[in-house]
Scaffold this motif. Structure first.
Motif, PDB file in Angstrom:
ATOM      1  N   LYS A 205     -28.117 115.752   4.490  1.00 20.53           N
ATOM      2  CA  LYS A 205     -28.360 114.815   3.529  1.00 20.53           C
ATOM      3  C   LYS A 205     -26.931 114.880   2.630  1.00 20.53           C
ATOM      4  CE  LYS A 205     -31.118 112.019   1.254  1.00 20.53           C
ATOM      5  NZ  LYS A 205     -31.451 110.805   1.580  1.00 20.53           N
ATOM      6  N   GLU A 206     -26.584 115.801   2.575  1.00 19.93           N
ATOM      7  CA  GLU A 206     -25.251 115.978   1.289  1.00 19.93           C
ATOM      8  C   GLU A 206     -24.247 115.875   2.228  1.00 19.93           C
ATOM      9  OE1 GLU A 206     -25.604 115.674  -1.557  1.00 19.93           O
ATOM     10  OE2 GLU A 206     -27.927 115.405  -1.273  1.00 19.93           O
ATOM     11  N   PRO A 207     -22.977 114.987   1.837  1.00 14.46           N
ATOM     12  CA  PRO A 207     -21.689 115.257   2.739  1.00 14.46           C
ATOM     13  C   PRO A 207     -21.093 116.512   2.506  1.00 14.46           C
ATOM     14  CG  PRO A 207     -21.933 113.520   0.858  1.00 14.46           C
ATOM     15  CD  PRO A 207     -22.980 114.344   0.759  1.00 14.46           C
ATOM     16  N   GLU A 211     -16.484 114.182   4.775  1.00 10.16           N
ATOM     17  CA  GLU A 211     -17.447 113.243   5.396  1.00 10.16           C
ATOM     18  C   GLU A 211     -17.580 112.063   4.356  1.00 10.16           C
ATOM     19  OE1 GLU A 211     -20.767 115.670   7.997  1.00 10.16           O
ATOM     20  OE2 GLU A 211     -21.307 115.063   5.928  1.00 10.16           O
ATOM     21  N   PRO A 212     -17.820 110.866   4.750  1.00 11.20           N
ATOM     22  CA  PRO A 212     -18.095 109.594   3.990  1.00 11.20           C
ATOM     23  C   PRO A 212     -19.075 109.859   2.986  1.00 11.20           C
ATOM     24  CG  PRO A 212     -18.706 109.074   6.444  1.00 11.20           C
ATOM     25  CD  PRO A 212     -18.111 110.526   6.352  1.00 11.20           C
ATOM     26  N   THR A 213     -18.785 109.336   1.706  1.00 12.20           N
ATOM     27  CA  THR A 213     -19.913 109.475   0.759  1.00 12.20           C
ATOM     28  C   THR A 213     -20.833 108.250   0.635  1.00 12.20           C
ATOM     29  OG1 THR A 213     -18.275 109.136  -1.111  1.00 12.20           O
ATOM     30  CG2 THR A 213     -18.641 111.301  -0.474  1.00 12.20           C
ATOM     31  N   ASP A 214     -20.222 107.181   1.192  1.00 10.00           N
ATOM     32  CA  ASP A 214     -20.750 105.805   0.997  1.00 10.00           C
ATOM     33  C   ASP A 214     -22.158 105.905   1.514  1.00 10.00           C
ATOM     34  OD1 ASP A 214     -20.312 102.641   0.545  1.00 10.00           O
ATOM     35  OD2 ASP A 214     -21.382 102.844   2.498  1.00 10.00           O
ATOM     36  N   ALA A 215     -23.093 105.256   0.581  1.00  8.14           N
ATOM     37  CA  ALA A 215     -24.377 105.468   0.911  1.00  8.14           C
ATOM     38  C   ALA A 215     -24.859 104.582   2.104  1.00  8.14           C
ATOM     39  CB  ALA A 215     -25.226 104.756  -0.341  1.00  8.14           C
ATOM     40  N   ARG A 218     -23.665 106.703   5.166  1.00  9.50           N
ATOM     41  CA  ARG A 218     -24.722 107.861   5.527  1.00  9.50           C
ATOM     42  C   ARG A 218     -26.090 107.403   5.776  1.00  9.50           C
ATOM     43  NH1 ARG A 218     -22.076 112.103   4.634  1.00  9.50           N
ATOM     44  NH2 ARG A 218     -23.968 113.430   4.901  1.00  9.50           N
ATOM     45  N   GLU A 269     -16.773 117.505  10.204  1.00 12.47           N
ATOM     46  CA  GLU A 269     -17.090 118.620   9.283  1.00 12.47           C
ATOM     47  C   GLU A 269     -18.151 119.356   9.622  1.00 12.47           C
ATOM     48  OE1 GLU A 269     -14.993 119.150   7.101  1.00 12.47           O
ATOM     49  OE2 GLU A 269     -13.944 117.237   6.614  1.00 12.47           O
TER      50      GLU A 269
END
Length: 323
Positions: A205-207, A211-215, A218, A269
């Motif tokens: 669930k969490e980056p 890793e991309p953080t764009d909702a 994800r 990652e």
């Protein structure tokens, strides 16, 4: 719009799932037949077999030319291989996986069993995991002198079994080794020699790290997992995020682990965190990590004739030989 043509899920270029249940696959559809007399490129013989008739479970077996040259009663390691494809696409007969399995069989040399597990969304997880564990049980039984499969009975060494796979297949290999420790196989035990996780498909669930953080990005990965598991498991379930359950992770049923990844892999990652986490969680085996610079997810399949792919194959083959 045509009746029944509404889309439930679309992974462009890979799969389209209609609300009426129809599934269209666009990737992994090119297949090749086995080569019972040996592949002209490497001499590896292959054939399709039924591993478990009750479960309708099949596989493609690969026997390297070294098997014929081996000393009597000297057996070869066995690689139980699970193909990738996001749990949605490909089979053991897919051209890219047929090539990889045959090349690996020759490089080790080893008997390779490439498993045809059931695919989502028609058969959501844990169907693939159930098939993988059934395949492992069938393979170790077949390696006995009176085993039902002649190639495995004559040449397979049940004391040197390695589970391997790329992407979703690496995820399956990991989860099969976890399950083995929980549900030991009668007459075999609760550990195999090793697992080779090639660009493993893990998420959370969490980056992590870079890793991309764009909702939206994800969300696309989470949606794929939801479809694969029929909406039953969250993105931090241990099946997809081993770090969510370290107490289970340390019980991994093998003595050696190889984790390979690449700098531009979607899951790089996660692979690096897996390598760090398995050392920290208390697992007491041997770990090897291989990281390729400048390449993406499972690059070694489309770029099979590149120098980098050859180097990665050599790492995997050496790992299996040492198991």
């Amino acid at each position: 719009m045509e009746a029944g043509s509404e889309i439930e899920y679309d992974m462009p270029g890979v799969l389209r799932w209609h609300k009426n249940g129809r599934v269209e696959r666009f990737d992994g559809t090119e297949t090749v037949p086995p080569s019972p007399s040996g592949d002209p490129a490497n001499g590896v013989a292959s054939k399709d077999v039924v591993l478990d008739s009750a479960a309708n479970l099949s596989a493609r077996l690969y026997l390297p030319p070294a098997a014929a040259e081996a000393e009597p009663r000297k057996k070869l390691p066995v690689v139980v291989f699970f193909h990738g494809g996001a749990f949605f696409v490909h089979t053991a007969a897919s051209a890219v996986y047929h090539r990889y399995a045959a090349t690996l069989a020759a490089a080790v040399p080893a008997v390779v069993v490439s498993v045809d597990y059931r695919l989502a969304p028609e058969h959501p997880i844990p169907a693939a995991y159930d098939d993988a564990f059934a395949a492992l049980k069938a393979v170790v039984a077949a390696c006995r002198p009176d085993g039902a499969e002649p190639w495995l009975a004559a040449h397979g060494d049940a004391s040197r079994v390695v589970l391997a796979g790329d992407s979703a297949g690496a995820n399956i290999a990991h989860n099969t080794a976890i399950r083995l420790r929980k549900e030991r196989i009668d007459g075999f035990g609760d550990k195999i020699s090793g697992i080779a996780l090639l660009h493993p498909y893990f998420w959370g669930k969490e980056p992590l790290g870079g890793e991309p953080t764009d909702a939206a990005v994800r969300g696309s990965f989470e949606r794929a997992w939801q479809v694969a598991c029929g909406g039953e498991l969250g993105p931090d379930h241990p099946y997809i995020n081993p770090m969510a359950s370290p107490e289970e992770w340390r019980q991994l049923g093998c003595g050696r682990v190889l984790v390979s990844t690449a700098e531009l892999c979607w899951f790089v990652e996660r692979a690096r965190a897996y390598a760090e986490g398995i050392k920290a969680c208390g697992w007491d085996g041997e770990l090897e990590v291989y990281d390729t610079k400048g390449e993406g997810h499972v690059y070694f399949l489309p770029k099979y004739d590149s120098d980098l792919a050859a180097k990665e194959l050599a790492v995997v083959a050496d790992f299996v030989r040492r198991c």
